[in-house]
Design a protein around this motif. Structure first.
Motif, PDB file in Angstrom:
ATOM      1  N   GLU A 186       0.684  -1.147   0.004  1.00  6.83           N
ATOM      2  CA  GLU A 186       0.034   0.033  -0.028  1.00  6.83           C
ATOM      3  C   GLU A 186       0.882   1.364  -0.121  1.00  6.83           C
ATOM      4  N   LYS A 187       2.147   1.113   0.655  1.00  7.51           N
ATOM      5  CA  LYS A 187       2.959   2.452   0.882  1.00  7.51           C
ATOM      6  C   LYS A 187       3.525   2.941  -0.516  1.00  7.51           C
ATOM      7  N   GLN A 188       3.916   1.770  -1.146  1.00  2.45           N
ATOM      8  CA  GLN A 188       4.795   1.899  -2.548  1.00  2.45           C
ATOM      9  C   GLN A 188       6.026   2.984  -2.203  1.00  2.45           C
ATOM     10  N   ILE A 189       5.968   4.288  -1.939  1.00  3.07           N
ATOM     11  CA  ILE A 189       7.014   5.125  -1.766  1.00  3.07           C
ATOM     12  C   ILE A 189       6.971   5.380  -0.267  1.00  3.07           C
ATOM     13  N   ILE A 190       8.353   5.521   0.271  1.00  2.00           N
ATOM     14  CA  ILE A 190       8.569   6.148   1.529  1.00  2.00           C
ATOM     15  C   ILE A 190       9.485   7.299   1.300  1.00  2.00           C
ATOM     16  N   THR A 191       8.960   8.397   1.742  1.00  2.00           N
ATOM     17  CA  THR A 191       9.550   9.765   1.750  1.00  2.00           C
ATOM     18  C   THR A 191      10.516   9.815   2.912  1.00  2.00           C
ATOM     19  N   MET A 192      11.630  10.916   2.565  1.00  2.00           N
ATOM     20  CA  MET A 192      12.741  10.805   3.504  1.00  2.00           C
ATOM     21  C   MET A 192      13.149  12.195   3.626  1.00  2.00           C
ATOM     22  N   CYS A 193      13.592  12.707   5.005  1.00  2.00           N
ATOM     23  CA  CYS A 193      14.234  14.068   5.017  1.00  2.00           C
ATOM     24  C   CYS A 193      15.573  13.863   5.502  1.00  2.00           C
ATOM     25  N   VAL A 194      16.579  14.709   5.233  1.00  2.00           N
ATOM     26  CA  VAL A 194      18.091  14.338   5.759  1.00  2.00           C
ATOM     27  C   VAL A 194      18.350  15.700   6.112  1.00  2.00           C
ATOM     28  N   ASP A 195      19.362  15.716   6.675  1.00  2.00           N
ATOM     29  CA  ASP A 195      20.274  16.892   7.133  1.00  2.00           C
ATOM     30  C   ASP A 195      21.233  17.127   5.798  1.00  2.00           C
ATOM     31  N   PRO A 196      20.976  18.367   5.028  1.00  2.00           N
ATOM     32  CA  PRO A 196      21.372  18.616   3.891  1.00  2.00           C
ATOM     33  C   PRO A 196      22.848  19.025   3.809  1.00  2.00           C
ATOM     34  N   ASP A 197      23.514  19.452   5.045  1.00  2.00           N
ATOM     35  CA  ASP A 197      24.859  19.831   5.249  1.00  2.00           C
ATOM     36  C   ASP A 197      25.637  18.896   6.445  1.00  2.00           C
ATOM     37  N   PHE A 225      28.490  12.411   6.928  1.00  2.00           N
ATOM     38  CA  PHE A 225      27.430  11.396   7.080  1.00  2.00           C
ATOM     39  C   PHE A 225      26.548  11.611   6.135  1.00  2.00           C
ATOM     40  N   GLU A 226      26.179  13.043   5.759  1.00  2.00           N
ATOM     41  CA  GLU A 226      25.154  13.159   4.724  1.00  2.00           C
ATOM     42  C   GLU A 226      25.322  14.490   4.307  1.00  2.00           C
ATOM     43  N   LYS A 227      24.711  14.702   2.925  1.00  2.00           N
ATOM     44  CA  LYS A 227      24.480  15.921   2.434  1.00  2.00           C
ATOM     45  C   LYS A 227      23.670  15.840   1.190  1.00  2.00           C
ATOM     46  N   ILE A 228      23.002  16.890   0.656  1.00  2.00           N
ATOM     47  CA  ILE A 228      22.440  17.146  -0.570  1.00  2.00           C
ATOM     48  C   ILE A 228      23.187  17.668  -1.554  1.00  2.00           C
ATOM     49  N   GLY A 286      20.822  17.839  -6.139  1.00  2.00           N
ATOM     50  CA  GLY A 286      19.724  17.265  -5.315  1.00  2.00           C
ATOM     51  C   GLY A 286      19.694  15.835  -4.992  1.00  2.00           C
ATOM     52  N   ILE A 287      21.007  15.490  -4.972  1.00  2.00           N
ATOM     53  CA  ILE A 287      21.394  13.716  -4.634  1.00  2.00           C
ATOM     54  C   ILE A 287      21.753  13.610  -3.353  1.00  2.00           C
ATOM     55  N   HIS A 288      21.379  12.839  -2.702  1.00  2.00           N
ATOM     56  CA  HIS A 288      21.638  12.280  -1.218  1.00  2.00           C
ATOM     57  C   HIS A 288      22.841  11.714  -1.148  1.00  2.00           C
ATOM     58  N   GLU A 289      23.913  12.169  -0.704  1.00  2.00           N
ATOM     59  CA  GLU A 289      25.169  11.567  -0.337  1.00  2.00           C
ATOM     60  C   GLU A 289      25.850  11.365   0.934  1.00  2.00           C
ATOM     61  N   GLY A 290      26.800  10.262   0.942  1.00  2.00           N
ATOM     62  CA  GLY A 290      27.368  10.114   2.281  1.00  2.00           C
ATOM     63  C   GLY A 290      27.213   8.825   2.933  1.00  2.00           C
ATOM     64  N   ILE A 291      27.638   8.767   4.164  1.00  2.00           N
ATOM     65  CA  ILE A 291      27.540   7.478   4.835  1.00  2.00           C
ATOM     66  C   ILE A 291      26.087   6.911   4.927  1.00  2.00           C
ATOM     67  N   SER A 292      25.285   7.709   5.510  1.00  2.00           N
ATOM     68  CA  SER A 292      23.895   7.966   5.495  1.00  2.00           C
ATOM     69  C   SER A 292      23.401   7.333   4.255  1.00  2.00           C
ATOM     70  N   THR A 309      15.589  19.904   1.295  1.00  2.00           N
ATOM     71  CA  THR A 309      15.090  21.004   2.228  1.00  2.00           C
ATOM     72  C   THR A 309      16.735  21.623   2.179  1.00  2.00           C
ATOM     73  N   LYS A 310      16.607  22.721   2.493  1.00  2.00           N
ATOM     74  CA  LYS A 310      17.770  23.660   2.775  1.00  2.00           C
ATOM     75  C   LYS A 310      18.583  23.584   3.887  1.00  2.00           C
ATOM     76  N   THR A 311      18.067  23.233   4.880  1.00  2.00           N
ATOM     77  CA  THR A 311      18.532  23.319   6.193  1.00  2.00           C
ATOM     78  C   THR A 311      18.008  22.074   6.925  1.00  2.00           C
ATOM     79  N   TRP A 312      18.802  21.729   8.221  1.00  2.00           N
ATOM     80  CA  TRP A 312      18.257  20.587   9.139  1.00  2.00           C
ATOM     81  C   TRP A 312      17.138  21.215   9.752  1.00  2.00           C
ATOM     82  N   GLU A 313      16.792  22.392  10.058  1.00  2.00           N
ATOM     83  CA  GLU A 313      15.925  23.046  10.778  1.00  2.00           C
ATOM     84  C   GLU A 313      14.438  22.573   9.860  1.00  2.00           C
TER      85      GLU A 313
END
Length: 524
Positions: free
Chosen positions: A32-43, A47-50, A54-60, A80-84
């Motif tokens: 039913e879910k099909q797609i799971i949406t995810m927010c990350v820390d962009p900077d 660990f991770e960044k966008i 617009g691609i998610h990179e890093g250990i995470s 997103t532009k910031t962690w906040e």
């Protein structure tokens, strides 16, 4: 038709995902879910960044890819532009999961958390001159921490002694420390290593590791869908340490060593052991070298002493030859008189003058024999010790150099208040007096002393030798007293005296030199 095929694909793949068994309810949820949406820390590198595309990179990002493959699900990034902003989107349920974060009571208000997907200790970072901090609760310092982070929340609560300076990014926190606008910052060890290397911040270092503040990073799942958390947990447990290490090595290529007080103590102890070993080895080699040099020097001294002894023997032979000439001349004269009287047929028994000459000749022969015996005694290398009177020892020397004493017109007086005895090598002690007397005679000749005088006073425990031969020059006397400069004769004398625990002081006295030869036992 496409939608039906997609549903069939998801259903099929969920049934045959890699070693992960999902119950029927979980399988239906994914259908039913099909797609799971995810927010990350962009900077939050590494660990991770966008990135700019617009691609998610890093250990995470790499860990999330492993979960997608194991569960055969699609996870879609919400930019997103910031962690906040990511936190805000998560609260508003615009994204199903937050990829990489610590669990805190505040976040549990809208999130539920998976098991840890990655663990990394947090470390205190300060300037290179700052000392290691054992207990942060005892420090009144400022610390720069990014806003809305779990550690920022914990430190504000647990350490009221610290002044927290909020920042927008981790790079900003590092910069404040580098510019001395903040004393510390707190970051994960991996991020610290990555950032210091990336930005060349080699004036920063790890200055502490507070216990109980590790990063147990998890996936935060919206709290109204705990089933998704359970599904993700089944995949997380299949991720091996080898998988994690392989991912970390892509982003952090420098080696990080955790140093604490015990480790430092071990290093210091190890270095001290090495230093002490080197010092002991060096001392051993140096002592060995010194001993070899002393042995060589002693051998050289013995050679020089033997050469001087031979030179003295040569001089003594000269003196003895003069003494024997006198005796032989008397004997020869008597012989001529006897021959003459015989030829004149005189009665020799009635000639009192002739008889007196015979007695003088006998005394000359006796003196020649005693002189030769004394010389032979001095010449003989004697290793035996005996107890003898010092006065008699001096008189034997006077006999050996009688001609030299008379020719130099030197007056020698022995003042014998005590019968002083010593147990030593008699021949060696003769050298002491021989050296002192001949040196005075030589000085008298050099200084043109008309009436050389030597006084030898024998006391209860000492012998005082004085002359009137001008003494030593001040600079030479100072060197002699400090054992910096000594003639070979004096060196020999000191060595001989030392064997019997005697010694000698040297000084100028009135118009000459003064030598005090004393028994060291008598001053104890």
């Amino acid at each position: 038709m496409k939608k039906i095929l997609l549903l069939l694909f998801i259903s099929f793949s969920s049934l045959f995902c890699e070693n992960i068994e999902l119950n029927e309810k979980q399988q239906n949820y994914l259908k039913e879910k099909q797609i799971i949406t995810m927010c990350v820390d962009p900077d939050w590198e590494p660990f991770e960044k966008i990135n700019k595309n617009g691609i998610h990179e890093g250990i995470s990002a790499d860990l999330i890819k492993i979960l997608q493959e194991k569960l055969n699900i699609k996870i879609e990034l919400i930019n997103t532009k910031t962690w906040e902003e990511s936190i805000s989107f998560s609260k508003e349920k615009k994204c199903d999961i937050l990829s990489f974060l610590n669990e805190t009571p505040k976040r549990k208000e809208w999130l539920t958390f998976t098991d840890p997907i990655f663990t990394d200790p947090n470390v205190l970072v300060g300037r290179s001159e700052k000392k290691y901090i054992e207990d942060i609760s005892k420090e009144n310092l400022s610390i720069a921490l990014p806003r809305e982070t779990a550690m920022s929340e914990k430190f504000a609560k647990d350490f009221p002694n610290l002044t927290i300076i909020p920042t927008n990014t981790e790079d900003e926190a590092f910069k404040l420390v580098e510019e001395q606008k903040a004393d510390l910052t707190l970051r994960s060890m991996i991020i610290t290593a990555y950032t210091i290397k990336k930005n060349g911040l080699f004036n920063l270092k790890i200055v502490g590791e507070p216990k109980g503040y590790e990063n147990n990073l998890r996936i935060g799942v919206r709290n109204d869908e705990p089933i998704l958390r359970d599904i993700l947990n089944k995949a997380i447990v299949t991720i091996t340490q080898k998988d994690v290490d392989s991912i970390v090595n892509k982003y952090v290529t420098i080696v990080i060593e955790k140093t604490n007080t015990f480790t430092i103590a071990l290093w210091i102890f190890g270095v001290l052991v090495i230093v002490i070993f080197v010092i002991l080895l060096w001392n051993y080699m140096l002592n060995k070298k010194v001993k070899n040099e002393i042995k060589k020097n002693e051998e050289q001294q013995l050679i020089l002493i033997e050469q001087k002894r031979k030179a003295e023997i040569g001089e003594l032979l000269g003196n003895i030859s003069h003494q024997w000439k006198n005796g032989l001349s008397q004997i020869s004269s008597l012989n001529l008189e006897m021959m003459f009287m015989y030829e004149l047929k005189q009665n020799l028994s009635d000639n009192k003058e002739f008889y007196q000459r015979l007695k003088e000749t006998e005394n000359s022969i006796k003196f020649m024999v005693e002189t030769m015996n004394t010389f032979l005694g001095y010449y003989k290398i004697d290793t035996d010790y005996s107890t003898f009177e010092i006065k008699e020892n001096i008189k034997q020397v006077l006999k050996l150099i009688d001609i030299e004493i008379k020719s130099s017109k030197t007056s020698i007086e022995i003042i014998n208040d005590f019968s002083l005895y010593v147990t030593a090598n008699k021949n060696e002690w003769m050298h002491i007096w021989l050296n002192l007397i001949t040196n005075s005679i030589k000085s008298a000749k050099i200084e043109n002393i008309k009436k050389p005088q030597i006084n030898i006073t024998i006391n209860e425990n000492s012998v005082i030798f004085t002359d009137n031969c001008k003494g030593f020059k001040n600079d030479i006397l100072k060197n002699v007293q400090e054992f910096k400069q000594q003639g070979l004769g004096l060196k020999m004398s000191f060595k001989i005296l030392k064997k019997s625990n005697w010694s000698m002081n040297i000084e100028n006295f009135n118009d000459g030199a003064k030598f005090i030869i004393f028994n060291k036992n008598s001053i104890l």
